[in-house]
Scaffold this active site. Sequence first.
Site, mmCIF file in Angstrom:
data_model
loop_
_atom_site.group_PDB
_atom_site.id
_atom_site.type_symbol
_atom_site.label_atom_id
_atom_site.label_comp_id
_atom_site.label_asym_id
_atom_site.label_seq_id
_atom_site.Cartn_x
_atom_site.Cartn_y
_atom_site.Cartn_z
ATOM 1 N N HIS A 248 10.124 -4.217 3.922
ATOM 2 C CA HIS A 248 10.582 -2.830 3.940
ATOM 3 C C HIS A 248 10.861 -2.385 5.370
ATOM 4 C CE1 HIS A 248 6.190 -2.324 4.411
ATOM 5 N NE2 HIS A 248 6.274 -1.031 4.598
ATOM 6 N N HIS B 43 -1.768 3.770 10.045
ATOM 7 C CA HIS B 43 -0.404 4.196 10.383
ATOM 8 C C HIS B 43 -0.457 5.405 11.321
ATOM 9 C CE1 HIS B 43 -0.172 2.011 6.565
ATOM 10 N NE2 HIS B 43 1.103 1.777 6.798
ATOM 11 N N GLU C 184 3.733 -5.965 8.270
ATOM 12 C CA GLU C 184 2.428 -5.696 7.643
ATOM 13 C C GLU C 184 1.911 -6.913 6.874
ATOM 14 O OE1 GLU C 184 2.619 -0.862 6.947
ATOM 15 O OE2 GLU C 184 3.146 -2.166 5.274
ATOM 16 N N HIS D 183 0.836 -1.221 0.000
ATOM 17 C CA HIS D 183 0.000 0.000 0.000
ATOM 18 C C HIS D 183 0.870 1.270 0.000
ATOM 19 C CE1 HIS D 183 -0.093 -0.883 4.614
ATOM 20 N NE2 HIS D 183 0.940 -0.123 4.337
#
Length: 284
Positions: free
Chosen positions: A193, A59, A240, A12
């Site tokens: 990431h 977030h 995630e 995303h």
Amino acid sequence: MAKIIAGIGTSHIPTVGAVIDNDKMHGEYWDPFIKGITPAREWMAKTKPDVCLIVFNDHASAFSLKNISTFGIGVADRYEPADEGYGPRQVPSCEGNAALSWHIAESLILDEFDMTITNEMPVDHGLTVPLSIMYDQPEEWPCQVIPLYVNVVQYPQPTGNRCYNLGKAIRKAVESYPEDITVAIFGTGGLSHQLQGERAGLINEEYDNDWLEKLVNDPMAVKDISHTEYLRETGSEGIESIMWLTMRGAMDEEVNEVHRFTHAPVSNTHYGLVIMENKKKDEK
Ligand code: DHB
Ligand code: FE
């Protein structure tokens, strides 16, 4: 009866949203990306799910660190794009389906998943970027949206196994809803990431590709991976990926893979996209 017709996993990445919004998705950097997501857009246009149930992590946009819910579900009629620091994205707001949301909330809670019930929440890139990836830039999103959020911002985070089992409970909830509507369930975020600290920029394509292959074809082999392994192999934000396990739990153990695309780097991330459908009865 309502039916889950597909499971979709996608990263995303906020940059992807910004590039789509500013009509900049072309040129050497983006050409492979647009080529990789086009079959997914075509599949979406053909399949037209009535509802996208989007499992994502907020977030710290809708919620601050004052209150952390492990799992929550939106039950609103509408969700506005969140202001993440540069003003809200210029994308349509999302029409909810409050009746289905309440049905899922009740079913999950009676199934012993203690959901936070959220009457109002702005939705951040974790939810809006996947919509842009799948639908591009429509005047209105062509589906209703139900946000289901999972905490990964504050330790302790839920386990992958708990997320996988939540997916199973979501399927039971959806399939006990009496209206004939079609639902696509998304898991958004990942793949590897890390956005801060000494290992910022970490990408682990080999690990992700193996994980993704197993997620599709042997989910039992990935549902129990520890937080420590995700942290070590996929960086601090790689966790995630447990959103994808929630989506995967809502599908049959054996599925047909419709489309898979991975590319690195996209922004700071190894981008991943997968669409899976349950096998038809006569294929089993
Ligand atoms: C990036 C990826 C994310 O999942 C996120 O939440 C923020 C940034 C990135 O790759 O830049
Ligand atoms: Fe993220």
